[in-house]
Design a protein around this motif. Sequence first.
Motif, PDB file in Angstrom:
ATOM      1  N   ARG A  41       0.749  -1.298  -0.067  1.00 37.22           N
ATOM      2  CA  ARG A  41      -0.019   0.114   0.006  1.00 37.22           C
ATOM      3  C   ARG A  41       0.949   1.333  -0.215  1.00 37.22           C
ATOM      4  NH1 ARG A  41      -5.314   0.721   0.949  1.00 37.22           N
ATOM      5  NH2 ARG A  41      -6.551  -0.841   1.115  1.00 37.22           N
ATOM      6  N   ILE A  42       2.102   1.282   0.802  1.00 35.66           N
ATOM      7  CA  ILE A  42       2.818   2.359   0.683  1.00 35.66           C
ATOM      8  C   ILE A  42       3.566   2.466  -0.462  1.00 35.66           C
ATOM      9  CG2 ILE A  42       5.056   3.178   1.934  1.00 35.66           C
ATOM     10  CD1 ILE A  42       4.313   1.589   4.314  1.00 35.66           C
ATOM     11  N   GLN A  43       4.216   1.573  -1.161  1.00 36.81           N
ATOM     12  CA  GLN A  43       4.682   1.558  -2.293  1.00 36.81           C
ATOM     13  C   GLN A  43       3.729   2.276  -3.464  1.00 36.81           C
ATOM     14  OE1 GLN A  43       5.623  -2.729  -3.038  1.00 36.81           O
ATOM     15  NE2 GLN A  43       7.882  -2.197  -2.334  1.00 36.81           N
ATOM     16  N   VAL A 107      12.343   0.327   3.797  1.00 36.24           N
ATOM     17  CA  VAL A 107      11.862  -0.849   3.153  1.00 36.24           C
ATOM     18  C   VAL A 107      11.452  -0.326   1.800  1.00 36.24           C
ATOM     19  CG1 VAL A 107      10.206  -2.722   2.669  1.00 36.24           C
ATOM     20  CG2 VAL A 107      10.962  -2.292   5.181  1.00 36.24           C
ATOM     21  N   VAL A 108      11.024   0.636   1.589  1.00 34.09           N
ATOM     22  CA  VAL A 108      10.212   1.123   0.401  1.00 34.09           C
ATOM     23  C   VAL A 108      11.408   2.327  -0.101  1.00 34.09           C
ATOM     24  CG1 VAL A 108       8.496   2.435  -1.096  1.00 34.09           C
ATOM     25  CG2 VAL A 108       8.071   1.044   0.874  1.00 34.09           C
ATOM     26  N   ASP A 109      11.755   3.300   0.482  1.00 31.52           N
ATOM     27  CA  ASP A 109      12.699   4.479  -0.292  1.00 31.52           C
ATOM     28  C   ASP A 109      14.164   3.916   0.017  1.00 31.52           C
ATOM     29  OD1 ASP A 109      10.311   5.607  -0.527  1.00 31.52           O
ATOM     30  OD2 ASP A 109      10.739   6.910   1.530  1.00 31.52           O
ATOM     31  N   GLU A 110      14.638   3.131   1.085  1.00 34.34           N
ATOM     32  CA  GLU A 110      15.811   2.573   1.335  1.00 34.34           C
ATOM     33  C   GLU A 110      16.585   3.743   1.651  1.00 34.34           C
ATOM     34  OE1 GLU A 110      17.785  -0.785  -0.109  1.00 34.34           O
ATOM     35  OE2 GLU A 110      16.233  -1.599  -1.220  1.00 34.34           O
ATOM     36  N   THR A 111      16.117   4.880   2.115  1.00 34.74           N
ATOM     37  CA  THR A 111      17.126   5.767   2.668  1.00 34.74           C
ATOM     38  C   THR A 111      17.592   5.907   3.919  1.00 34.74           C
ATOM     39  OG1 THR A 111      14.859   7.139   3.257  1.00 34.74           O
ATOM     40  CG2 THR A 111      15.523   7.723   1.103  1.00 34.74           C
ATOM     41  N   LEU A 112      17.043   4.849   4.659  1.00 35.45           N
ATOM     42  CA  LEU A 112      17.411   4.795   6.181  1.00 35.45           C
ATOM     43  C   LEU A 112      18.487   3.773   6.193  1.00 35.45           C
ATOM     44  CD1 LEU A 112      16.719   5.321   9.235  1.00 35.45           C
ATOM     45  CD2 LEU A 112      15.106   3.541   9.227  1.00 35.45           C
ATOM     46  N   LYS A 113      19.429   3.941   6.963  1.00 36.47           N
ATOM     47  CA  LYS A 113      20.421   3.015   7.388  1.00 36.47           C
ATOM     48  C   LYS A 113      20.534   2.883   8.921  1.00 36.47           C
ATOM     49  CE  LYS A 113      23.600   4.624   3.459  1.00 36.47           C
ATOM     50  NZ  LYS A 113      24.961   4.999   3.203  1.00 36.47           N
ATOM     51  N   LEU A 114      20.602   1.480   8.969  1.00 34.31           N
ATOM     52  CA  LEU A 114      20.312   1.190  10.349  1.00 34.31           C
ATOM     53  C   LEU A 114      21.448   1.669  11.651  1.00 34.31           C
ATOM     54  CD1 LEU A 114      19.299  -2.512   9.893  1.00 34.31           C
ATOM     55  CD2 LEU A 114      17.863  -0.585  10.367  1.00 34.31           C
ATOM     56  N   GLU A 121      24.175  -5.453  16.054  1.00 35.23           N
ATOM     57  CA  GLU A 121      25.252  -4.448  16.125  1.00 35.23           C
ATOM     58  C   GLU A 121      25.949  -4.755  14.608  1.00 35.23           C
ATOM     59  OE1 GLU A 121      27.601  -4.743  19.332  1.00 35.23           O
ATOM     60  OE2 GLU A 121      26.105  -3.967  20.849  1.00 35.23           O
ATOM     61  N   ASP A 122      26.053  -5.845  14.319  1.00 39.08           N
ATOM     62  CA  ASP A 122      26.900  -6.206  12.890  1.00 39.08           C
ATOM     63  C   ASP A 122      26.076  -5.439  11.737  1.00 39.08           C
ATOM     64  OD1 ASP A 122      24.879  -8.113  13.649  1.00 39.08           O
ATOM     65  OD2 ASP A 122      25.557  -9.412  11.737  1.00 39.08           O
ATOM     66  N   LEU A 123      24.874  -5.083  11.769  1.00 34.96           N
ATOM     67  CA  LEU A 123      24.139  -4.771  10.593  1.00 34.96           C
ATOM     68  C   LEU A 123      24.297  -3.065  10.846  1.00 34.96           C
ATOM     69  CD1 LEU A 123      20.933  -6.819  10.808  1.00 34.96           C
ATOM     70  CD2 LEU A 123      22.993  -7.095   9.258  1.00 34.96           C
ATOM     71  N   GLU A 124      25.037  -2.534  11.510  1.00 31.09           N
ATOM     72  CA  GLU A 124      25.395  -1.017  11.561  1.00 31.09           C
ATOM     73  C   GLU A 124      25.593  -0.430  10.160  1.00 31.09           C
ATOM     74  OE1 GLU A 124      25.515   2.900  13.513  1.00 31.09           O
ATOM     75  OE2 GLU A 124      24.817   0.832  14.319  1.00 31.09           O
ATOM     76  N   GLY A 125      24.720   0.494   9.742  1.00 33.82           N
ATOM     77  CA  GLY A 125      24.734   1.234   8.478  1.00 33.82           C
ATOM     78  C   GLY A 125      24.327   0.162   7.388  1.00 33.82           C
ATOM     79  N   ALA A 126      23.451  -0.745   7.850  1.00 34.79           N
ATOM     80  CA  ALA A 126      22.750  -1.533   6.533  1.00 34.79           C
ATOM     81  C   ALA A 126      21.621  -0.748   5.961  1.00 34.79           C
ATOM     82  CB  ALA A 126      22.584  -3.076   7.237  1.00 34.79           C
ATOM     83  N   THR A 127      21.214  -1.034   4.789  1.00 33.26           N
ATOM     84  CA  THR A 127      20.144  -0.912   4.278  1.00 33.26           C
ATOM     85  C   THR A 127      19.114  -2.073   4.152  1.00 33.26           C
ATOM     86  OG1 THR A 127      20.622  -1.231   2.140  1.00 33.26           O
ATOM     87  CG2 THR A 127      21.023   1.223   2.975  1.00 33.26           C
ATOM     88  N   PHE A 128      18.204  -1.948   3.677  1.00 34.77           N
ATOM     89  CA  PHE A 128      17.120  -3.178   3.433  1.00 34.77           C
ATOM     90  C   PHE A 128      17.780  -4.195   2.498  1.00 34.77           C
ATOM     91  CE2 PHE A 128      13.314  -5.285   1.654  1.00 34.77           C
ATOM     92  CZ  PHE A 128      12.816  -5.916   2.819  1.00 34.77           C
ATOM     93  N   SER A 129      18.103  -3.707   1.696  1.00 36.50           N
ATOM     94  CA  SER A 129      18.811  -4.730   0.497  1.00 36.50           C
ATOM     95  C   SER A 129      19.929  -5.245   0.948  1.00 36.50           C
ATOM     96  CB  SER A 129      19.424  -3.926  -0.690  1.00 36.50           C
ATOM     97  OG  SER A 129      18.180  -3.202  -1.476  1.00 36.50           O
ATOM     98  N   ASP A 130      20.687  -4.909   1.975  1.00 39.25           N
ATOM     99  CA  ASP A 130      21.950  -5.433   2.650  1.00 39.25           C
ATOM    100  C   ASP A 130      21.470  -6.416   3.421  1.00 39.25           C
ATOM    101  OD1 ASP A 130      23.499  -3.396   1.298  1.00 39.25           O
ATOM    102  OD2 ASP A 130      23.198  -2.237   3.045  1.00 39.25           O
ATOM    103  N   LEU A 131      20.285  -6.597   4.027  1.00 32.24           N
ATOM    104  CA  LEU A 131      20.016  -7.660   5.017  1.00 32.24           C
ATOM    105  C   LEU A 131      19.772  -9.116   4.135  1.00 32.24           C
ATOM    106  CD1 LEU A 131      16.773  -5.857   6.753  1.00 32.24           C
ATOM    107  CD2 LEU A 131      19.400  -6.085   7.464  1.00 32.24           C
ATOM    108  N   PRO A 132      20.272  -9.996   4.905  1.00 29.20           N
ATOM    109  CA  PRO A 132      20.022 -11.390   4.425  1.00 29.20           C
ATOM    110  C   PRO A 132      18.660 -11.830   4.308  1.00 29.20           C
ATOM    111  CG  PRO A 132      20.765 -11.740   6.849  1.00 29.20           C
ATOM    112  CD  PRO A 132      20.747 -10.273   6.418  1.00 29.20           C
TER     113      PRO A 132
END
Length: 207
Positions: A41-43, A107-114, A121-132
């Motif tokens: 719905r957001i997309q 998730v949608v814009d991928e502008t947020l980096k964790l 903690e190992d996901l610092e700086g990760a975007t949605f596409s970077d997640l397993p």
Amino acid sequence: NDGVEPDEEETETRLEKVRPFNPGKIDIDMKTMEMSSLIKRIQYEEVDMKTAFQRKSGLWSAKQKSQLIESLMLRIPLPAFYFDGGNADKWLIIDGLQRITAIKEFVVDETLKLTGLEFFEDLEGATFSDLPRALTRRIEETNIIAFIVKEGTPQNVKYNIFKRINTGGLQLTPQEIRHALYQGPAVDLCKKLAKNTAFIRATCGSV
């Protein structure tokens, strides 16, 4: 009005007096849905992100948004979302704007980096596409509860819901509650004036 500004307690008392409505006409659906449905719905811009009920989006820090995403990855249930579903093609957010903004940005814009995560903690700086894939699937398959105020429900009900559930989190000021509860041309005019350079200069930025 005698020109004396009411104190906060008096203002809140006035706000308790929401216009009455017939409870028998209330029609609210409780839906259990996967996060992927809300993301869709957001997309497709089927969720109105500029609702008058809430403060503007983006008030949470990057850390607060990241920890919401971390909650999804940890399978921690989120609070329920409330929507005005009078228009099935364009839900209005009654409660949950900050959470939905965080999900949209990640998730949608991928502008947020964790950032500032407590368990991943190992996901610092990760975007949605970077997640397993295991974690992206976990986010998408998270079950959420959405209360949908259906068409035909008295208009005043959604304002009453807003008033009742906004007692914590980012606490709203009396003025912000007034803005949500009392809609119309005068409110729209005030919003335009508040952004007008001449008006700001004439009022010395006090309004």
